[in-house]
Structure formats: structure tokens, C-alpha cells
Motif scaffolding. Structure first.
Motif, PDB file in Angstrom:
ATOM      1  N   TYR A  47      -5.852  12.013 -19.554  1.00  0.00           N
ATOM      2  CA  TYR A  47      -7.021  11.853 -20.275  1.00  0.00           C
ATOM      3  C   TYR A  47      -8.095  11.319 -19.638  1.00  0.00           C
ATOM      4  N   ILE A  48      -7.796  10.372 -18.655  1.00  0.00           N
ATOM      5  CA  ILE A  48      -9.016   9.748 -17.967  1.00  0.00           C
ATOM      6  C   ILE A  48      -9.467  10.746 -16.680  1.00  0.00           C
ATOM      7  N   ALA A  49      -8.353  11.179 -16.444  1.00  0.00           N
ATOM      8  CA  ALA A  49      -8.636  12.233 -15.278  1.00  0.00           C
ATOM      9  C   ALA A  49      -9.571  13.579 -15.881  1.00  0.00           C
ATOM     10  N   ALA A  50      -8.992  14.048 -17.245  1.00  0.00           N
ATOM     11  CA  ALA A  50      -9.543  15.164 -17.869  1.00  0.00           C
ATOM     12  C   ALA A  50     -11.263  14.548 -18.079  1.00  0.00           C
ATOM     13  N   ALA A  51     -11.346  13.577 -18.485  1.00  0.00           N
ATOM     14  CA  ALA A  51     -12.794  13.300 -19.007  1.00  0.00           C
ATOM     15  C   ALA A  51     -13.683  13.140 -17.857  1.00  0.00           C
ATOM     16  N   GLN A  52     -13.144  12.710 -16.531  1.00  0.00           N
ATOM     17  CA  GLN A  52     -14.174  12.823 -15.315  1.00  0.00           C
ATOM     18  C   GLN A  52     -14.341  14.317 -14.909  1.00  0.00           C
ATOM     19  N   ASN A  53     -13.209  15.052 -15.027  1.00  0.00           N
ATOM     20  CA  ASN A  53     -13.293  16.394 -14.667  1.00  0.00           C
ATOM     21  C   ASN A  53     -14.392  17.335 -15.715  1.00  0.00           C
ATOM     22  N   CYS A  54     -14.126  16.831 -16.800  1.00  0.00           N
ATOM     23  CA  CYS A  54     -15.280  17.482 -17.753  1.00  0.00           C
ATOM     24  C   CYS A  54     -16.476  17.289 -17.461  1.00  0.00           C
ATOM     25  N   MET A  55     -17.143  15.853 -17.386  1.00  0.00           N
ATOM     26  CA  MET A  55     -18.316  15.428 -16.782  1.00  0.00           C
ATOM     27  C   MET A  55     -18.897  16.262 -15.725  1.00  0.00           C
ATOM     28  N   LEU A  56     -18.010  16.325 -14.682  1.00  0.00           N
ATOM     29  CA  LEU A  56     -18.624  17.120 -13.473  1.00  0.00           C
ATOM     30  C   LEU A  56     -18.734  18.520 -13.778  1.00  0.00           C
ATOM     31  N   TRP A  57     -17.888  19.181 -14.675  1.00  0.00           N
ATOM     32  CA  TRP A  57     -17.994  20.697 -14.817  1.00  0.00           C
ATOM     33  C   TRP A  57     -19.376  20.906 -15.830  1.00  0.00           C
ATOM     34  N   VAL A  58     -19.661  19.952 -16.609  1.00  0.00           N
ATOM     35  CA  VAL A  58     -20.713  20.029 -17.686  1.00  0.00           C
ATOM     36  C   VAL A  58     -22.020  20.128 -16.570  1.00  0.00           C
ATOM     37  N   PHE A  59     -22.079  19.277 -15.700  1.00  0.00           N
ATOM     38  CA  PHE A  59     -23.183  18.987 -14.737  1.00  0.00           C
ATOM     39  C   PHE A  59     -23.287  20.344 -14.030  1.00  0.00           C
ATOM     40  N   TYR A  60     -22.005  20.843 -13.255  1.00  0.00           N
ATOM     41  CA  TYR A  60     -22.017  21.948 -12.625  1.00  0.00           C
ATOM     42  C   TYR A  60     -22.558  23.150 -13.387  1.00  0.00           C
ATOM     43  N   GLY A  61     -22.330  23.448 -14.595  1.00  0.00           N
ATOM     44  CA  GLY A  61     -22.583  24.511 -15.201  1.00  0.00           C
ATOM     45  C   GLY A  61     -23.877  24.614 -16.044  1.00  0.00           C
ATOM     46  N   LEU A  62     -24.937  23.493 -15.637  1.00  0.00           N
ATOM     47  CA  LEU A  62     -26.116  23.573 -16.190  1.00  0.00           C
ATOM     48  C   LEU A  62     -27.025  24.285 -15.265  1.00  0.00           C
ATOM     49  N   PRO A  63     -28.157  24.932 -15.789  1.00  0.00           N
ATOM     50  CA  PRO A  63     -28.974  25.849 -15.132  1.00  0.00           C
ATOM     51  C   PRO A  63     -29.567  25.442 -13.889  1.00  0.00           C
ATOM     52  N   PHE A  64     -29.878  24.205 -13.800  1.00  0.00           N
ATOM     53  CA  PHE A  64     -30.686  23.628 -12.781  1.00  0.00           C
ATOM     54  C   PHE A  64     -29.582  23.337 -11.554  1.00  0.00           C
ATOM     55  N   VAL A  65     -28.104  23.457 -11.635  1.00  0.00           N
ATOM     56  CA  VAL A  65     -27.399  23.403 -10.577  1.00  0.00           C
ATOM     57  C   VAL A  65     -26.811  24.671 -10.356  1.00  0.00           C
ATOM     58  N   LYS A  66     -26.094  25.450 -11.285  1.00  0.00           N
ATOM     59  CA  LYS A  66     -25.343  26.618 -11.159  1.00  0.00           C
ATOM     60  C   LYS A  66     -26.011  27.704 -12.286  1.00  0.00           C
ATOM     61  N   PRO A  67     -26.787  28.410 -11.742  1.00  0.00           N
ATOM     62  CA  PRO A  67     -27.405  29.254 -12.915  1.00  0.00           C
ATOM     63  C   PRO A  67     -26.103  30.176 -13.547  1.00  0.00           C
ATOM     64  N   ASN A  68     -26.536  30.765 -14.744  1.00  0.00           N
ATOM     65  CA  ASN A  68     -25.443  31.744 -15.250  1.00  0.00           C
ATOM     66  C   ASN A  68     -24.006  31.160 -15.431  1.00  0.00           C
ATOM     67  N   ASN A  69     -23.835  30.061 -15.638  1.00  0.00           N
ATOM     68  CA  ASN A  69     -22.589  29.323 -15.849  1.00  0.00           C
ATOM     69  C   ASN A  69     -22.698  28.647 -17.189  1.00  0.00           C
ATOM     70  N   ILE A  70     -23.128  28.783 -18.188  1.00  0.00           N
ATOM     71  CA  ILE A  70     -23.467  28.169 -19.352  1.00  0.00           C
ATOM     72  C   ILE A  70     -22.148  28.045 -20.143  1.00  0.00           C
ATOM     73  N   LEU A  71     -21.218  28.997 -20.082  1.00  0.00           N
ATOM     74  CA  LEU A  71     -19.875  28.838 -20.707  1.00  0.00           C
ATOM     75  C   LEU A  71     -19.051  27.772 -19.939  1.00  0.00           C
ATOM     76  N   VAL A  72     -19.270  27.621 -18.716  1.00  0.00           N
ATOM     77  CA  VAL A  72     -18.620  26.433 -18.197  1.00  0.00           C
ATOM     78  C   VAL A  72     -19.064  25.087 -18.949  1.00  0.00           C
ATOM     79  N   ALA A  73     -20.353  24.818 -18.743  1.00  0.00           N
ATOM     80  CA  ALA A  73     -20.986  23.548 -19.373  1.00  0.00           C
ATOM     81  C   ALA A  73     -20.716  23.281 -21.006  1.00  0.00           C
ATOM     82  N   THR A  74     -20.547  24.577 -21.749  1.00  0.00           N
ATOM     83  CA  THR A  74     -20.480  24.351 -23.098  1.00  0.00           C
ATOM     84  C   THR A  74     -19.056  23.879 -23.474  1.00  0.00           C
ATOM     85  N   VAL A  75     -18.197  24.562 -22.881  1.00  0.00           N
ATOM     86  CA  VAL A  75     -16.542  24.292 -23.373  1.00  0.00           C
ATOM     87  C   VAL A  75     -16.094  22.861 -22.585  1.00  0.00           C
TER      88      VAL A  75
END
Length: 256
Positions: A47-75
């Protein structure tokens, strides 16, 4: 191009569904923890690993980092919320030593995210550079999340028991990894494809182990009677591209 984008969106939606299943798969485990007022031998690491993982992928999926990946950020945003709930429950019902362990890692993860966000937004000014930095970090933590079940897999082999290896979490991690790997390959994104390919592989290994050792598992705590219900333990993982992730985390809870 239109067909490619449409196919990617369809696979991405399927990935969101499998990722959500991965995120909620620990619910039976935490219900048991709540009912017994004890975390027993369940590990907080997935769960600790998953939390860190989710935080990084939320940031990665934001438009000002990686455009057209909003599905990654939301889930992964949903996954992050659920992982914090799981860790809170674990924190309440575990021993003092484990509480300090969980607290130490969560503080470290939050500090790391502050550093990553600050450096990325202040020192890089193009999507390419931001994607590279955050993508590499997300890949590293996705691999860590997907690998977190290895110690439990070793225990399964040694004890010939899958009591503490969740079937539904392993299944969800496997399917989640396949979906997000396909999503990444349609419009090549190695940052998503590599960790989710690893997640699918490890999920398959977990399912094979489950099939091999299910019959030799003593489900009752007195290890004398077979249990009528399969006990589940849970991501972390896997997470959508990242989401994942991983408890077995596999999680994660799935990816990208």
C-alpha cells in the motif's frame, strides 16, 4: 490517427476499469482487519508502494507534464485516495512499531513528491523534459510496486500456503498490466509500457503460484480445517500506468 486515438481511448477506459478493480481489491482484507482489530501478518509495504506510485502517475498525467493523458491522472487520483484510506485503517489497527514504520515512509513519500514537483516545474520548461524526468521516476516506483509481492511469493513457496496472497488482487494486477501495456503500445510510451509489462508478468506468476498451492493451504487459523471462503489480502498496485498498484500489490495499483 483518428482510429489510433479512438483505440487508445477505448483501451484506456478498459485500463481504468481494471485499475479501479485493482484499487478496491484490498477491501476484503481491510474488512477482516477492522473486524479483528488487528493487522496480523499483512504487510503495509504494497500500500505504501502503491501510494507513491499513484502520486507520481497523477503528476505525470497532468496536461503541463504529459498532454493527452488525463485518463492516467484521474484513475491514479482515485487510487491515491483509496490507498490513503487503507493506510489509515492499517495505522489504526497495527502495532506501535508498524505505525512508526508506516508514518516514516509516508512522510518520506510526501517530501519526495514536493521535491519532484518543485524541481520539475521550476527547472524544466518543455513537455519533453518534464515527461522524461517524471516518467523515469514513475517507472522506477512502478517497478518497485510490482516487485513488492516478491517477498510474499517467496513465503508462499516456503510455506506452501497462499493464505496471505490475495487472489483477486493478483488477478486484477495481471489484467491491469495487460490493459495499460496495450494502451502504451498503441502510441508508443515506454514509461507506461515497461512497468505494466512487468506487472502483467508478475501477476501471471502470482496466479500460477496460487493455483499450485491453493489445495495445500490451511485457511483456518488453527490450520486444521479448510476454509469455505478465500481470504484476500491486498495494492498495491498497480495501478493504471502506474496504477496501480501493486498488494500484492501488486500494486498498481496500476499504471500510468
Amino acid at each position: 490517427m483518428v482510429i489510433e486515438n479512438a483505440a487508445r481511448n477505448v483501451v484506456g477506459i478498459m485500463g481504468n476499469i481494471t485499475c479501479f478493480c485493482l484499487f478496491i481489491s484490498p477491501v476484503p482484507t481491510f474488512y477482516k482487519i477492522w473486524k479483528k482489530n488487528a493487522t496480523e501478518d499483512f504487510s503495509p509495504l504494497p500500500y505504501i508502494a502503491a501510494a507513491q506510485n499513484c502520486m507520481l502517475w497523477v503528476f505525470y498525467g497532468l496536461p503541463f507534464v504529459k498532454p493527452n493523458n488525463i485518463l492516467v491522472a484521474t484513475v491514479n487520483g482515485v487510487g491515491l485516495f483509496l490507498e490513503f484510506i487503507y493506510l489509515t485503517i492499517y495505522f489504526i489497527y497495527t502495532r506501535k512499531k508498524q505505525r512508526l514504520y508506516v508514518l516514516k515512509f509516508m512522510v518520506a513519500e510526501l517530501v519526495l513528491m514536493v521535491i519532484v514537483v518543485t524541481v520539475t516545474l521550476t527547472c524544466t520548461h518543455t513537455h519533453t523534459k518534464r515527461t522524461l524526468i517524471v516518467g523515469i521516476l514513475a517507472c522506477i516506483f512502478s517497478a518497485y510496486m510490482y516487485a513488492s509481492p516478491l517477498s510474499i511469493m517467496r513465503m508462499v513457496i516456503q510455506t506452501r500456503s497462499v493464505k496471505y496472497m490475495p487472489f483477486y488482487l493478483s488477478l486484477a494486477g495481471f489484467l491491469n498490466g495487460l490493459c495499460w501495456m496495450a494502451y502504451a503500445l498503441i502510441k508508443l510510451d515506454l514509461f507506461i509500457a515497461v512497468p505494466n509489462g512487468l506487472g502483467a508478468l508478475l501477476g501471471a506468476v502470482q496466479l500460477i503460484l496460487y493455483g499450485c498451492y491453493y489445495s495445500s493451504t490451511m485457511w483456518y487459523e488453527d490450520d486444521q480445517k479448510p476454509k469455505s471462503e478465500v481470504q484476500l489480502q491486498a495494492p498495491a498496485s498497480t495501478v493504471a500506468p502506474g496504477g496501480g498498484s501493486s498488494e500484492f500489490h501488486s500494486i498498481a495499483m496500476s499504471s500510468r
